[in-house]
Design a protein around this motif. Structure first.
Motif, short mmCIF file in Angstrom:
data_model
loop_
_atom_site.label_atom_id
_atom_site.label_comp_id
_atom_site.label_asym_id
_atom_site.label_seq_id
_atom_site.Cartn_x
_atom_site.Cartn_y
_atom_site.Cartn_z
N PHE A 93 22.21 -0.50 -7.22
CA PHE A 93 23.28 -0.19 -6.26
C PHE A 93 23.14 1.19 -5.61
O PHE A 93 23.97 1.57 -4.81
CB PHE A 93 24.64 -0.28 -6.96
N SER A 94 22.07 1.92 -5.94
CA SER A 94 21.91 3.25 -5.35
C SER A 94 20.46 3.54 -5.04
O SER A 94 19.79 4.25 -5.75
CB SER A 94 22.46 4.32 -6.31
N ALA A 95 19.97 2.99 -3.95
CA ALA A 95 18.58 3.22 -3.55
C ALA A 95 18.35 4.68 -3.23
O ALA A 95 17.25 5.20 -3.38
CB ALA A 95 18.24 2.37 -2.32
N ALA A 96 19.40 5.39 -2.82
CA ALA A 96 19.25 6.80 -2.48
C ALA A 96 18.84 7.62 -3.68
O ALA A 96 18.23 8.68 -3.55
CB ALA A 96 20.56 7.34 -1.90
N ALA A 97 19.15 7.13 -4.85
CA ALA A 97 18.81 7.88 -6.06
C ALA A 97 17.32 7.98 -6.27
O ALA A 97 16.84 8.85 -6.98
CB ALA A 97 19.45 7.21 -7.29
N VAL A 98 16.57 7.09 -5.64
CA VAL A 98 15.12 7.11 -5.82
C VAL A 98 14.52 8.38 -5.27
O VAL A 98 13.45 8.81 -5.66
CB VAL A 98 14.48 5.87 -5.15
N GLY A 99 15.19 9.04 -4.34
CA GLY A 99 14.69 10.29 -3.80
C GLY A 99 14.53 11.34 -4.87
O GLY A 99 13.79 12.31 -4.71
N ALA A 100 15.22 11.16 -5.96
CA ALA A 100 15.08 12.10 -7.08
C ALA A 100 14.10 11.57 -8.09
O ALA A 100 14.16 11.86 -9.27
CB ALA A 100 16.45 12.32 -7.75
N GLY A 101 13.16 10.75 -7.63
CA GLY A 101 12.22 10.06 -8.52
C GLY A 101 11.33 10.95 -9.34
O GLY A 101 10.63 10.45 -10.21
N ALA A 102 11.31 12.26 -9.07
CA ALA A 102 10.47 13.13 -9.88
C ALA A 102 11.09 13.38 -11.25
O ALA A 102 10.48 14.00 -12.12
CB ALA A 102 10.26 14.46 -9.17
N VAL A 103 12.31 12.93 -11.43
CA VAL A 103 12.99 13.11 -12.72
C VAL A 103 12.50 12.04 -13.66
O VAL A 103 12.95 10.92 -13.62
CB VAL A 103 14.52 13.02 -12.56
N LEU A 104 11.55 12.38 -14.52
CA LEU A 104 10.89 11.40 -15.38
C LEU A 104 10.93 11.88 -16.82
O LEU A 104 11.39 12.97 -17.12
CB LEU A 104 9.44 11.21 -14.91
N LEU A 105 10.39 11.06 -17.69
CA LEU A 105 10.46 11.37 -19.11
C LEU A 105 9.16 11.08 -19.81
O LEU A 105 8.52 10.07 -19.55
CB LEU A 105 11.59 10.54 -19.76
N ARG A 106 8.74 11.99 -20.67
CA ARG A 106 7.55 11.77 -21.49
C ARG A 106 8.02 11.37 -22.87
O ARG A 106 8.79 12.10 -23.50
CB ARG A 106 6.72 13.06 -21.55
N CYS B 30 3.66 -5.32 -8.26
CA CYS B 30 3.30 -5.77 -6.91
C CYS B 30 4.55 -6.28 -6.20
O CYS B 30 5.45 -6.83 -6.83
CB CYS B 30 2.28 -6.90 -6.96
N HIS B 31 4.57 -6.10 -4.89
CA HIS B 31 5.60 -6.68 -4.03
C HIS B 31 4.89 -7.46 -2.95
O HIS B 31 4.31 -6.89 -2.03
CB HIS B 31 6.48 -5.58 -3.43
N HIS B 32 4.90 -8.79 -3.09
CA HIS B 32 4.19 -9.66 -2.15
C HIS B 32 5.14 -10.13 -1.05
O HIS B 32 6.23 -10.64 -1.33
CB HIS B 32 3.62 -10.88 -2.87
N ILE C 290 12.91 -7.43 -10.08
CA ILE C 290 13.28 -7.42 -8.65
C ILE C 290 13.79 -6.05 -8.25
O ILE C 290 13.46 -5.55 -7.16
CB ILE C 290 14.34 -8.51 -8.38
N ALA C 291 14.59 -5.40 -9.11
CA ALA C 291 15.11 -4.07 -8.81
C ALA C 291 13.99 -3.07 -8.61
O ALA C 291 14.03 -2.22 -7.70
CB ALA C 291 16.05 -3.60 -9.92
N TYR D 164 9.55 -0.45 -4.37
CA TYR D 164 8.10 -0.39 -4.51
C TYR D 164 7.49 0.83 -3.82
O TYR D 164 6.63 1.51 -4.38
CB TYR D 164 7.47 -1.67 -3.96
N ASN D 165 7.90 1.11 -2.59
CA ASN D 165 7.30 2.19 -1.82
C ASN D 165 7.85 3.56 -2.17
O ASN D 165 7.41 4.57 -1.61
CB ASN D 165 7.48 1.94 -0.32
N SER D 166 8.82 3.62 -3.07
CA SER D 166 9.45 4.89 -3.42
C SER D 166 9.31 5.26 -4.89
O SER D 166 9.79 6.31 -5.31
CB SER D 166 10.95 4.85 -3.07
N LEU D 167 8.66 4.41 -5.67
CA LEU D 167 8.54 4.68 -7.09
C LEU D 167 7.72 5.94 -7.34
O LEU D 167 6.71 6.17 -6.68
CB LEU D 167 7.88 3.50 -7.81
N PRO D 168 8.15 6.78 -8.27
CA PRO D 168 7.40 8.01 -8.56
C PRO D 168 6.07 7.70 -9.22
O PRO D 168 5.88 6.66 -9.85
CB PRO D 168 8.33 8.77 -9.52
N GLN D 169 5.13 8.62 -9.08
CA GLN D 169 3.79 8.44 -9.62
C GLN D 169 3.77 8.81 -11.11
O GLN D 169 4.28 9.85 -11.50
CB GLN D 169 2.83 9.35 -8.85
#
Length: 260
Positions: A14-27, A205-207, A71-72, A77-82
């Motif tokens: 419900f919040s695609a805008a949150a992906v912009g903060a995709g650098a917030v990750l966890l080891r 993948c997103h076909h 699906i989420a 797909y094009n915004s997922l962090p590396q």
């Protein structure tokens, strides 16, 4: 505050805008598996996003992923962090624009010669020799292609042997060096199994659907092993999936021109 996977999924959907903060990750260090997915979060109150959803997932979570979760992820797909273990790659690289050389090199001159032969001309040095592990070259204007040449002292591509110390860190580097075939990388896990270290890597993948059809989300898992004593790899270049799941993405129907 620890978020449940369900809560993270809801926030993601419900919040695609949150992906912009995709650098917030966890080891994460798991009991017998090791996952690398980026630096620690800035704070525990950060907004749930694709990165934190992925970082909370164990290997079993990926193997038991629901269609809704899949699906989420595909919608972003094009915004997922590396993933951190792929952090040496250019940020604009896609699954079909990087190639792992079939041979390794002893020095910069050999590496450049291999890249020159592959590109049929003088490539650009994208990344100088990095920690004695590889060289990365680029070619093209506008649409750039990349060529990664391993340092033989680290990995011998011809004999499929890890010459560096066989540990989790170097096995994950091998996972990162694999061609990004069939989708973007999500996470990698290693497991110590007495005489070998097993690595499992998941890609997304997103076909795009054909006329009259919906798009499809797809997740795949591949495995390879490294012998602790000899460094020999098993299944590193194997295209076969050890895990596969796909789901149709509702609401993405493409018009059927013939029907119109």
């Amino acid at each position: 505050m620890k978020h449940s996977k369900k809560t993270l999924l809801t926030a993601l959907m419900f919040s695609a805008a949150a992906v912009g903060a995709g650098a917030v990750l966890l080891r994460q260090h798991l009991s017998n598996a090791y996952c690398v997915y980026g630096p620690p979060p800035v704070s525990e109150t950060d907004t749930a996003d694709a990165g934190s959803m992925l970082s909370s997932m164990t290997k079993d979570d990926f193997l038991n992923i629901t269609d809704d979760e899949l699906i989420a992820l595909a919608k972003q797909y094009n915004s997922l962090p590396q993933p951190e273990y792929c952090s040496f790659l250019p940020h604009d690289v896609t699954e079909w624009r990087i190639e792992l050389a079939e041979k390794s090199a002893e020095n910069t001159a050999e590496a450049f010669a291999l890249a020159r032969e592959r590109f049929g001309g003088s490539p650009t040095v994208e990344t100088e020799k990095k920690h004695g592990q590889w060289w990365l070259y680029a070619s093209g204007s506008g649409l750039v292609y990349y060529y990664l040449v391993p340092d033989r002292g680290f990995f011998d591509a011809e004999t499929q042997t890890l010459n560096a110390k066989v540990n989790e860190e170097n096995v994950l580097k091998l996972a990162a060096m694999q061609n990004l075939r069939g989708g973007c990388k999500l996470a990698a896990f290693t497991e110590d199994e007495d005489s070998i270290i097993r690595c499992t890597e998941f890609t997304l993948c997103h076909h795009i659907g054909e006329e009259g059809q919906c798009d499809t989300a797809e997740i795949n898992g591949r495995e390879f092993t490294v012998d602790k004593k000899t460094g020999k790899l098993g299944g590193f270049q194997d295209e076969a999936y050890t895990f596969h799941q796909e789901a149709e993405m509702p609401g993405t129907e493409h018009p059927d021109e013939a029907a119109g």
